[in-house]
Design a protein around this motif. Structure first.
Motif, PDB file in Angstrom:
ATOM      1  N   HIS A 199      40.504  33.249  41.772  1.00 22.94           N
ATOM      2  CA  HIS A 199      39.957  33.897  42.956  1.00 22.94           C
ATOM      3  C   HIS A 199      38.889  33.018  43.589  1.00 22.94           C
ATOM      4  CE1 HIS A 199      41.232  38.205  41.524  1.00 22.94           C
ATOM      5  NE2 HIS A 199      42.241  37.378  41.705  1.00 22.94           N
TER       6      HIS A 199
ATOM      7  N   GLY B 280      39.144  43.422  48.602  1.00 22.42           N
ATOM      8  CA  GLY B 280      39.908  44.420  47.852  1.00 22.42           C
ATOM      9  C   GLY B 280      39.026  45.223  46.920  1.00 22.42           C
TER      10      GLY B 280
ATOM     11  N   CYS C  29      44.607  43.494  50.335  1.00 21.55           N
ATOM     12  CA  CYS C  29      43.477  42.924  49.587  1.00 21.55           C
ATOM     13  C   CYS C  29      43.377  43.526  48.186  1.00 21.55           C
ATOM     14  CB  CYS C  29      42.174  43.179  50.357  1.00 21.55           C
ATOM     15  SG  CYS C  29      42.063  42.302  51.930  1.00 21.55           S
TER      16      CYS C  29
ATOM     17  N   PHE D 158      41.533  33.171  49.210  1.00 19.26           N
ATOM     18  CA  PHE D 158      42.134  34.104  48.254  1.00 19.26           C
ATOM     19  C   PHE D 158      41.055  34.925  47.547  1.00 19.26           C
ATOM     20  CE2 PHE D 158      44.213  35.348  44.316  1.00 19.26           C
ATOM     21  CZ  PHE D 158      45.455  35.774  44.783  1.00 19.26           C
ATOM     22  N   GLY D 159      39.972  34.261  47.144  1.00 16.69           N
ATOM     23  CA  GLY D 159      38.870  34.976  46.506  1.00 16.69           C
ATOM     24  C   GLY D 159      38.170  35.929  47.453  1.00 16.69           C
TER      25      GLY D 159
ATOM     26  N   VAL E  43      45.836  41.684  46.155  1.00 21.20           N
ATOM     27  CA  VAL E  43      45.343  40.328  45.881  1.00 21.20           C
ATOM     28  C   VAL E  43      44.363  40.349  44.721  1.00 21.20           C
ATOM     29  CG1 VAL E  43      43.904  38.467  46.818  1.00 21.20           C
ATOM     30  CG2 VAL E  43      45.741  39.429  48.198  1.00 21.20           C
ATOM     31  N   TYR E  44      43.497  41.361  44.659  1.00 20.20           N
ATOM     32  CA  TYR E  44      42.521  41.423  43.565  1.00 20.20           C
ATOM     33  C   TYR E  44      43.215  41.519  42.205  1.00 20.20           C
ATOM     34  CZ  TYR E  44      39.111  43.414  40.388  1.00 20.20           C
ATOM     35  OH  TYR E  44      38.327  43.659  39.301  1.00 20.20           O
TER      36      TYR E  44
ATOM     37  N   ALA F 234      40.189  38.973  47.669  1.00 23.46           N
ATOM     38  CA  ALA F 234      40.030  39.756  46.444  1.00 23.46           C
ATOM     39  C   ALA F 234      38.726  40.542  46.469  1.00 23.46           C
ATOM     40  CB  ALA F 234      40.081  38.842  45.224  1.00 23.46           C
ATOM     41  N   ARG F 235      37.657  39.918  46.999  1.00 19.65           N
ATOM     42  CA  ARG F 235      36.375  40.637  47.075  1.00 19.65           C
ATOM     43  C   ARG F 235      36.456  41.788  48.073  1.00 19.65           C
ATOM     44  NH1 ARG F 235      34.470  35.353  46.206  1.00 19.65           N
ATOM     45  NH2 ARG F 235      34.457  34.904  48.448  1.00 19.65           N
TER      46      ARG F 235
END
Length: 211
Positions: free
Chosen positions: A161, A172, A150, A165-166, A153-154, A169-170
């Motif tokens: 994002h 992460g 994660c 996927f977003g 991914v961020y 990221a959050r």
């Protein structure tokens, strides 16, 4: 306890209180203690570097009567060139050569050091089998794998994002915040240990209120 030890304890206590007095406001007592601390530290390191570098590493090796070494002369010449900055702009440009050498050599050494510690070891810890060991080991491995994925991914900015996927990221971001918080907490605790050491000295060795 001898009078020398008593005098040393009272002197150390006075310096400690002088430095801590800055928490109230800037004052002359703090400035005097700060100047003495900085001056004594500079004098100590000057003597240490003189005997460790100029005497042991240069003089004893470069002027060894049995087998003199040539390598110490390289460092000595670079050190002398660094001092040319003190003698005007006409020859101050010579100091750029040893400065460039020091920066380049240090960058190369630390690049390899951090590449091994912060890259290869981290990769090795991230790709090990997840469902191996005890229950605690499995939970730890899952958190490490999820946090690493994660976090990467961020930092992937080629895709917006949004969606799953977003969400990754959050997650992460949360892992990154926990990491930064733990690092900051470790720094605070190290400073707290210094403060507790000084308080133990003041209330124990100086005031004798605790044993």
């Amino acid at each position: 306890m001898s009078w020398e030890q008593t005098f040393g304890i009272w002197l150390a206590a006075a310096f400690t209180l002088g430095i801590v007095s800055f928490l109230y406001r800037d004052n002359i007592f703090y400035k005097v203690c700060e100047a003495i601390f900085v001056g004594s530290s500079a004098g100590y390191w000057f003597v240490t570097y003189f005997w460790d570098n100029l005497y042991r590493k240069f003089y004893l090796q470069a002027f060894d009567p049995v087998s003199p070494h040539i390598a110490p002369w390289v460092g000595f010449i670079l050190g002398v060139l660094m001092l040319t900055r003190l003698f005007g702009a006409k020859i101050a440009w010579l100091s750029r050569w040893p400065l460039a050498f020091i920066i380049g050599a240090t960058a190369g050494v630390y690049m390899m050091f951090y590449f091994v510690s912060n890259a290869m070891l981290q990769i090795g810890a991230s790709i090990k089998p997840v469902f191996v060991g005890s229950f605690g080991d499995i939970v730890s491995n899952v958190l490490i794998a999820a946090g690493t994925f994660c976090g990467l991914v961020y930092f992937f900015f080629s895709k917006e994002h949004k969606g799953v996927f977003g969400g990754a990221a959050r997650v992460g971001i949360w892992f990154l915040m926990v990491t930064f918080g733990a690092s900051f907490g470790y720094t605070v605790m190290s400073r707290m240990s210094l403060m507790l050491g000084r308080l133990d000295f003041l209330f124990g060795d100086w005031l004798r209120l605790i044993s």
